[in-house]
Design a protein around this motif. Sequence first.
Motif, PDB file in Angstrom:
ATOM      1  N   PRO A  71       0.955  -1.276  -0.007  1.00  0.00           N
ATOM      2  CA  PRO A  71      -0.110   0.029  -0.057  1.00  0.00           C
ATOM      3  C   PRO A  71       0.631   1.304   0.091  1.00  0.00           C
ATOM      4  O   PRO A  71       0.320   2.309  -0.188  1.00  0.00           O
ATOM      5  N   GLY A  72       2.032   1.272   0.460  1.00  0.00           N
ATOM      6  CA  GLY A  72       2.774   2.408   0.463  1.00  0.00           C
ATOM      7  C   GLY A  72       2.340   3.541   1.145  1.00  0.00           C
ATOM      8  O   GLY A  72       2.049   3.360   2.360  1.00  0.00           O
ATOM      9  N   HIS A  73       2.424   4.920   0.710  1.00  0.00           N
ATOM     10  CA  HIS A  73       2.243   5.869   1.537  1.00  0.00           C
ATOM     11  C   HIS A  73       0.534   6.072   1.737  1.00  0.00           C
ATOM     12  O   HIS A  73       0.306   6.726   2.870  1.00  0.00           O
ATOM     13  N   MET A  74      -0.142   5.092   0.990  1.00  0.00           N
ATOM     14  CA  MET A  74      -1.579   5.294   1.315  1.00  0.00           C
ATOM     15  C   MET A  74      -1.956   4.507   2.784  1.00  0.00           C
ATOM     16  O   MET A  74      -2.638   4.896   3.458  1.00  0.00           O
ATOM     17  N   LYS A  75      -1.330   3.750   2.913  1.00  0.00           N
ATOM     18  CA  LYS A  75      -1.413   3.082   4.617  1.00  0.00           C
ATOM     19  C   LYS A  75      -1.046   4.143   5.319  1.00  0.00           C
ATOM     20  O   LYS A  75      -1.610   4.036   6.655  1.00  0.00           O
ATOM     21  N   LYS A  76       0.180   5.063   5.388  1.00  0.00           N
ATOM     22  CA  LYS A  76       0.722   5.883   6.174  1.00  0.00           C
ATOM     23  C   LYS A  76      -0.542   7.044   6.320  1.00  0.00           C
ATOM     24  O   LYS A  76      -0.752   7.611   7.267  1.00  0.00           O
ATOM     25  N   ILE A  77      -1.003   7.341   5.337  1.00  0.00           N
ATOM     26  CA  ILE A  77      -1.920   8.289   5.010  1.00  0.00           C
ATOM     27  C   ILE A  77      -3.244   7.835   5.945  1.00  0.00           C
ATOM     28  O   ILE A  77      -3.865   8.782   6.824  1.00  0.00           O
ATOM     29  N   ARG A  78      -3.677   6.676   6.076  1.00  0.00           N
ATOM     30  CA  ARG A  78      -4.768   6.323   6.450  1.00  0.00           C
ATOM     31  C   ARG A  78      -4.866   6.027   8.044  1.00  0.00           C
ATOM     32  O   ARG A  78      -5.465   6.490   8.946  1.00  0.00           O
ATOM     33  N   GLU A  79      -3.348   5.634   8.459  1.00  0.00           N
ATOM     34  CA  GLU A  79      -3.019   5.576   9.670  1.00  0.00           C
ATOM     35  C   GLU A  79      -3.085   7.010  10.427  1.00  0.00           C
ATOM     36  O   GLU A  79      -3.650   7.140  11.636  1.00  0.00           O
ATOM     37  N   LYS A  80      -2.561   7.964   9.604  1.00  0.00           N
ATOM     38  CA  LYS A  80      -2.293   9.363  10.078  1.00  0.00           C
ATOM     39  C   LYS A  80      -3.949   9.984  10.249  1.00  0.00           C
ATOM     40  O   LYS A  80      -4.281  10.587  11.467  1.00  0.00           O
ATOM     41  N   SER A 112     -13.331  -5.701  16.146  1.00  0.00           N
ATOM     42  CA  SER A 112     -13.154  -4.577  15.443  1.00  0.00           C
ATOM     43  C   SER A 112     -11.522  -4.012  15.286  1.00  0.00           C
ATOM     44  O   SER A 112     -11.248  -3.278  14.367  1.00  0.00           O
ATOM     45  N   LEU A 113     -10.903  -4.042  16.292  1.00  0.00           N
ATOM     46  CA  LEU A 113      -9.507  -3.645  16.289  1.00  0.00           C
ATOM     47  C   LEU A 113      -8.692  -4.334  15.071  1.00  0.00           C
ATOM     48  O   LEU A 113      -7.930  -3.930  14.287  1.00  0.00           O
ATOM     49  N   LYS A 114      -9.116  -5.676  15.049  1.00  0.00           N
ATOM     50  CA  LYS A 114      -8.429  -6.680  13.863  1.00  0.00           C
ATOM     51  C   LYS A 114      -8.707  -5.895  12.445  1.00  0.00           C
ATOM     52  O   LYS A 114      -7.647  -5.828  11.678  1.00  0.00           O
ATOM     53  N   TRP A 115      -9.786  -5.522  12.464  1.00  0.00           N
ATOM     54  CA  TRP A 115     -10.513  -5.237  10.896  1.00  0.00           C
ATOM     55  C   TRP A 115      -9.741  -3.697  10.746  1.00  0.00           C
ATOM     56  O   TRP A 115      -9.295  -3.356   9.665  1.00  0.00           O
ATOM     57  N   GLN A 116      -9.618  -2.777  11.859  1.00  0.00           N
ATOM     58  CA  GLN A 116      -9.042  -1.601  11.837  1.00  0.00           C
ATOM     59  C   GLN A 116      -7.464  -2.042  11.331  1.00  0.00           C
ATOM     60  O   GLN A 116      -7.170  -0.932  10.449  1.00  0.00           O
ATOM     61  N   GLN A 117      -6.692  -2.728  11.945  1.00  0.00           N
ATOM     62  CA  GLN A 117      -5.472  -2.932  11.751  1.00  0.00           C
ATOM     63  C   GLN A 117      -4.902  -3.707  10.549  1.00  0.00           C
ATOM     64  O   GLN A 117      -3.994  -3.465   9.948  1.00  0.00           O
ATOM     65  N   GLU A 118      -5.718  -4.786  10.364  1.00  0.00           N
ATOM     66  CA  GLU A 118      -5.017  -5.792   9.610  1.00  0.00           C
ATOM     67  C   GLU A 118      -6.179  -5.561   8.151  1.00  0.00           C
ATOM     68  O   GLU A 118      -5.709  -6.425   7.053  1.00  0.00           O
ATOM     69  N   GLY A 119      -7.350  -5.114   8.045  1.00  0.00           N
ATOM     70  CA  GLY A 119      -8.251  -5.157   7.037  1.00  0.00           C
ATOM     71  C   GLY A 119      -8.698  -6.423   6.714  1.00  0.00           C
ATOM     72  O   GLY A 119      -8.920  -6.775   5.482  1.00  0.00           O
ATOM     73  N   ARG A 120      -8.964  -7.216   7.549  1.00  0.00           N
ATOM     74  CA  ARG A 120      -9.511  -8.896   7.201  1.00  0.00           C
ATOM     75  C   ARG A 120      -9.937  -9.308   8.526  1.00  0.00           C
ATOM     76  O   ARG A 120      -9.602  -9.076   9.866  1.00  0.00           O
ATOM     77  N   CYS A 178      -6.113  -9.730  28.745  1.00  0.00           N
ATOM     78  CA  CYS A 178      -7.165 -10.345  28.009  1.00  0.00           C
ATOM     79  C   CYS A 178      -6.908 -11.292  26.883  1.00  0.00           C
ATOM     80  O   CYS A 178      -7.676 -12.123  26.724  1.00  0.00           O
ATOM     81  N   GLY A 179      -6.074 -10.972  26.295  1.00  0.00           N
ATOM     82  CA  GLY A 179      -5.355 -11.691  25.056  1.00  0.00           C
ATOM     83  C   GLY A 179      -6.241 -11.186  23.777  1.00  0.00           C
ATOM     84  O   GLY A 179      -7.246 -10.519  23.794  1.00  0.00           O
ATOM     85  N   LEU A 180      -5.437 -11.196  22.707  1.00  0.00           N
ATOM     86  CA  LEU A 180      -6.066 -10.631  21.380  1.00  0.00           C
ATOM     87  C   LEU A 180      -5.927 -11.914  20.107  1.00  0.00           C
ATOM     88  O   LEU A 180      -4.619 -12.040  20.096  1.00  0.00           O
ATOM     89  N   HIS A 181      -6.869 -12.342  19.662  1.00  0.00           N
ATOM     90  CA  HIS A 181      -6.840 -13.221  18.729  1.00  0.00           C
ATOM     91  C   HIS A 181      -6.133 -12.666  17.584  1.00  0.00           C
ATOM     92  O   HIS A 181      -6.178 -11.349  17.007  1.00  0.00           O
ATOM     93  N   ASP A 182      -5.260 -13.599  16.809  1.00  0.00           N
ATOM     94  CA  ASP A 182      -4.368 -13.102  15.717  1.00  0.00           C
ATOM     95  C   ASP A 182      -3.845 -11.767  15.716  1.00  0.00           C
ATOM     96  O   ASP A 182      -3.616 -10.953  14.950  1.00  0.00           O
ATOM     97  N   PHE A 183      -3.182 -11.882  16.833  1.00  0.00           N
ATOM     98  CA  PHE A 183      -2.289 -10.573  17.116  1.00  0.00           C
ATOM     99  C   PHE A 183      -1.110 -10.534  15.990  1.00  0.00           C
ATOM    100  O   PHE A 183      -0.303  -9.765  15.613  1.00  0.00           O
TER     101      PHE A 183
END
Length: 368
Positions: A12-21, A43-51, A363-368
């Motif tokens: 994703p290049g700069h697009m990933k950084k733009i979205r995170e910012k 919710s957090l997994k979808w936010q971070q990994e997109g899957r 708590c634990g986070l699946h698929d960290f």
Amino acid sequence: MESMISNGRYTPGHMKKIREKAAGKLFKQRPSVEQKVMMSPVSLKWQQEGRLDFHDVLPDGFAARYSKELLVIDAHADQLLNKFVDQVEAGLSQRRGQLNAILYVSDMIQRAFGGLGRKVPEAFQKRIVDLNLRQGDSLLIGELMSGATAGFLGSGMCRHRSLLFKYVVRRLKVCESAAISGVIVPNDCENVSQFRRDNGFADHAWNIVRLNGQNYLLDIMNTPHELQSLNSADGEKVQMKVQGTSYVYYRFDGGSGISLAYSPGAEESSETQTETESLDSEDDLELDPDCYLPQGSGAGEVFCNTTRRAEEILQLQTVGPAGHVMVKFDLRMQGRTWQARKTVHETALRWPSSTGECSLRSCGLHDF
């Protein structure tokens, strides 16, 4: 850095950084938005990994941040969602066979979200304007469906369709499903950023469904009435044809297709091999370890649902920006030893639990 396709992999290049910012800026301005996204590991997994993989369950209260809305899936607050699910359930009683059930759910979703064609994005933009949402305002998914207001025909984009499909088929026990985000570009495309600028689209979301032990791609935005047969292990590109042009699906920050959602069958585990391989490679991401840090474990081990046992952590260290932690461990499965690595943001990972508020370690986070 431009978003590129190189060696069969989307970066994703700069697009990933733009979205995170953009996400960081919104979270700072409106802490309540961050709290909703961090409310559940899914919710957090979808936010971070997109899957979201087959085993991930969308809970009521699921929230996904986008530039136009904070999408919320919550049957407790969304009567329109409940009415839709009831309608789908009633229709399923008249369908025989899992394939017909899957395609029926897909068809109902595309109809509820305005059907197909170029008018759907325009209708969605108009709907957002009509709702007068500020950036970060919650939008219940039912408010995008037909019948939400008098004369409103519905308007849902690919992200709304893929997430709703996963939610509905799980709730109604239709099939196993994964939701994947990434890009869809022509077969010969290398510069995704340039294609996005020239054509106004590239980003996409779709589903993977499991039927009779096999995985199939389902694109409710473009081809809701067909399943595309896949062989996730062979590395071939996953394509669809629209008006004579072949488009290829690339998952977010990964390769073509769905290998990250692929689960080898028991018959494939007969070989015994001793070499160590890495789960970081694009070809091996299908061996999703499904591991998490169990409560009370400290930093000594991770527990893996895939193998049903604890694995010793080889390395746990802070990397990159403050709060980012990299966990490294060996995973023994399929007669091999796989080396798994994952980077997570520890300080933000807090959500309510049955024992009160807790963090990643407790708590634990699946698929960290």
